[in-house]
Design a protein around this motif. Structure first.
Motif, PDB file in Angstrom:
ATOM      1  N   PHE A  98       0.830  -1.062   0.015  1.00 39.12           N
ATOM      2  CA  PHE A  98      -0.131   0.018  -0.004  1.00 39.12           C
ATOM      3  C   PHE A  98       0.863   1.322  -0.178  1.00 39.12           C
ATOM      4  CE2 PHE A  98      -3.072  -3.337   1.592  1.00 39.12           C
ATOM      5  CZ  PHE A  98      -4.326  -2.700   1.019  1.00 39.12           C
ATOM      6  N   THR A  99       0.529   2.133  -0.690  1.00 35.55           N
ATOM      7  CA  THR A  99       1.230   3.489  -0.940  1.00 35.55           C
ATOM      8  C   THR A  99       0.252   4.594  -0.547  1.00 35.55           C
ATOM      9  OG1 THR A  99       2.731   2.403  -2.683  1.00 35.55           O
ATOM     10  CG2 THR A  99       2.629   4.868  -2.173  1.00 35.55           C
ATOM     11  N   LEU A 100       0.450   5.443   0.449  1.00 30.66           N
ATOM     12  CA  LEU A 100       0.014   6.626   0.671  1.00 30.66           C
ATOM     13  C   LEU A 100       0.757   7.748   0.345  1.00 30.66           C
ATOM     14  CD1 LEU A 100      -2.876   7.223   2.214  1.00 30.66           C
ATOM     15  CD2 LEU A 100      -1.404   7.538   4.261  1.00 30.66           C
ATOM     16  N   THR A 101       0.124   8.562  -0.484  1.00 34.06           N
ATOM     17  CA  THR A 101       0.876   9.844  -1.014  1.00 34.06           C
ATOM     18  C   THR A 101       0.014  11.177  -0.802  1.00 34.06           C
ATOM     19  OG1 THR A 101       1.703   8.250  -2.647  1.00 34.06           O
ATOM     20  CG2 THR A 101       1.922  10.849  -3.064  1.00 34.06           C
ATOM     21  N   SER A 102       0.820  12.298  -0.147  1.00 31.15           N
ATOM     22  CA  SER A 102      -0.049  13.406  -0.180  1.00 31.15           C
ATOM     23  C   SER A 102      -0.493  14.102  -1.550  1.00 31.15           C
ATOM     24  CB  SER A 102       0.567  14.393   0.722  1.00 31.15           C
ATOM     25  OG  SER A 102       0.008  15.631   0.737  1.00 31.15           O
ATOM     26  N   ILE A 103      -1.451  14.487  -1.840  1.00 30.63           N
ATOM     27  CA  ILE A 103      -1.758  15.107  -3.192  1.00 30.63           C
ATOM     28  C   ILE A 103      -1.133  16.410  -3.393  1.00 30.63           C
ATOM     29  CG2 ILE A 103      -3.683  15.969  -4.619  1.00 30.63           C
ATOM     30  CD1 ILE A 103      -5.459  13.552  -3.585  1.00 30.63           C
TER      31      ILE A 103
END
Length: 466
Positions: free
Chosen positions: A444-449
């Motif tokens: 899972f990858t969580l990236t700030s927009i």
């Protein structure tokens, strides 16, 4: 004939405390102590009132399990930073002690600082050393009652304010003060205010030097951290002995006594009541009050300063010059402490600077390993525990990889507020026939927009039934 009964010898296991009345002294080291006092107390009493991003700048919110330190928010997972900070303080104490003895005790220790403040209040109300001694010997009367009552009232107010300030680091101080005025304090807040106030009042007002002598462990193990090249407060016995009063008109070369006139000023100003002329003692806190007192006496009798001074055992026995003494400071013990301290501080600052204010934990739905949904897709359910440790809210995009055709069946974007934790349920699907039977590794990858550099990855397992 009966023998007379043997005499009974009474052995006191504890010597009663003799009251110490330190004389007020002025000098270079006394001024330095007051500078340290002002700096430490401005920080202690002032920091809780500072604001940062609309909140208290420094707040240890135990209920919410968040530590706010200006622009940094630490969570329970960041306990390693607190542990490292304690290690830094320990090594700094070792280094300072190896170089200059108990300089921390004499100038910045809270016990020393508050004792100095309480003594200052006592002198302003009860008078000089001799006046305080006379007052204590007098029978109780109106004057004595007023002076003692005024002193303890001021001590109590200061101790109470200290307790309120201490609790203000754990409860927002504006709310705390409002609750204190309205008498609506919570039980734990009230307990710790009273406890810390009583500790300050008792330690600085009553126990004083007894805390340093009997309660503080530092006095006991300091001998393991100093050596013969450590700066300590020393009495130049060769120059000062034999003690005695100076004969007026006697030439210096014909003097029958040393420079010490046995005025006992060094004893009168000592907050622990020791005589430094008897050599280094564990009760000595290194405050250098005796140096100021002795230098003042030397000026009056027109003798060289430094009969009592900061020096080392090697310098006193070997007659080393100042430059020779300074060269011996950089010895192996000091170099090792310095290197370790520099290494730990560098690692601590680097880790803190590179710390990612985003954490992600993946928790599988334990009620169901996997299931088949429409179009033959295989679905696993997870809960993403997202922690935004920064104070700025962000909108994040969730992506998943590791198996062909893997995709989210739930919204891929989520907004997390500043300094908050949020559980986000997600469903992940894989086409039939993709992936191996059993457990498959996925990421899972969580990236700030709004800030693509703010990104975190976490591994998980996707289960494909047989």
């Amino acid at each position: 004939m009966d023998k007379p009964p043997p005499e009974i010898a009474v052995v006191n296991m504890y010597a009663a405390r003799e009251e110490i009345y330190p004389r007020e002294i002025k000098g270079r080291y006394a001024s330095l102590r007051w500078v340290c006092l002002w700096l430490t107390q401005l920080v202690f009493y002032g920091v809780p009132w500072l604001s940062w991003n609309g909140r208290q700048a420094v707040l240890f919110d135990l209920g919410a399990r968040k530590f706010y330190i200006f622009g940094i928010v630490l969570w329970p997972q960041d306990f390693i930073y607190l542990a490292t900070l304690l290690i830094i303080c320990a090594y700094a104490l070792f280094l300072f002690t190896a170089v200059a003895g108990r300089v921390w005790c004499g100038f910045s220790c809270p016990q020393t600082v508050y004792t100095e403040i309480f003594l200052w209040i006592e002198r302003r109300i009860e008078g000089t050393r001799s006046a305080r001694m006379r007052l204590d010997r007098q029978p109780w009367g109106v004057q004595k009652l007023l002076k003692k009552g005024a002193k303890h009232a001021v001590w109590g107010v200061l101790a109470l304010w200290t307790g309120l300030t201490f609790v203000g680091y754990f409860t927002p101080i504006h709310d705390l003060m409002a609750s204190a005025v309205a008498m609506t304090l919570g039980p734990w807040e009230a307990f710790w205010i009273v406890f810390y106030s009583f500790a300050t009042y008792g330690n600085a007002g009553w126990m004083r030097e007894q805390v340093c002598k009997y309660m503080c462990p530092y006095a006991r193990f300091q001998s393991a951290m100093i050596d013969k090249d450590t700066l300590i407060i020393t009495y130049d016995r060769q120059r000062g002995e034999p003690r005695g009063a100076k004969v007026k008109g006697e030439e210096k070369g014909a003097q029958s006594t040393g420079d010490c006139i046995d005025c006992s000023m060094c004893v009168q100003v000592c907050p622990t009541g020791i005589d430094i002329r008897e050599g280094l003692q564990y009760e000595c806190i290194g405050c250098a009050a005796c140096i100021d007192a002795c230098n003042g006496v030397m000026e009056k009798i027109e003798a060289p300063l430094g009969l009592i001074r900061y020096s080392t055992e090697h310098a006193m026995t070997g007659g080393l010059t100042l430059k020779e003494m300074q060269r011996r400071v950089l010895r192996p013990r000091v170099l090792i402490y310095t290197a370790l301290l520099a290494l730990i501080v560098t690692a601590f600052c680097t880790a803190l600077a590179l710390r990612t204010p985003l954490k992600l934990d993946i928790i599988r739905d334990r009620g169901m390993m996997s299931r088949e949904v429409e179009d033959g897709l295989i679905e696993n359910v997870y809960r993403l525990q997202i922690m935004n440790t920064g104070e700025t809210p962000h909108r994040f995009q969730i992506t998943v990889s590791g198996i062909d055709s893997i995709a989210l069946a739930t919204p891929a974007e989520v907004e997390i507020g500043g300094a908050t934790t949020q559980a986000v349920p997600v469903r992940v699907r894989v086409a039939h026939g993709k992936g191996e039977h059993g457990s498959n590794k996925i990421t899972f990858t969580l990236t700030s927009i709004d800030d693509p550099q703010l990104q975190v990855r976490e591994k998980a397992a996707f289960f494909v039934p047989r």
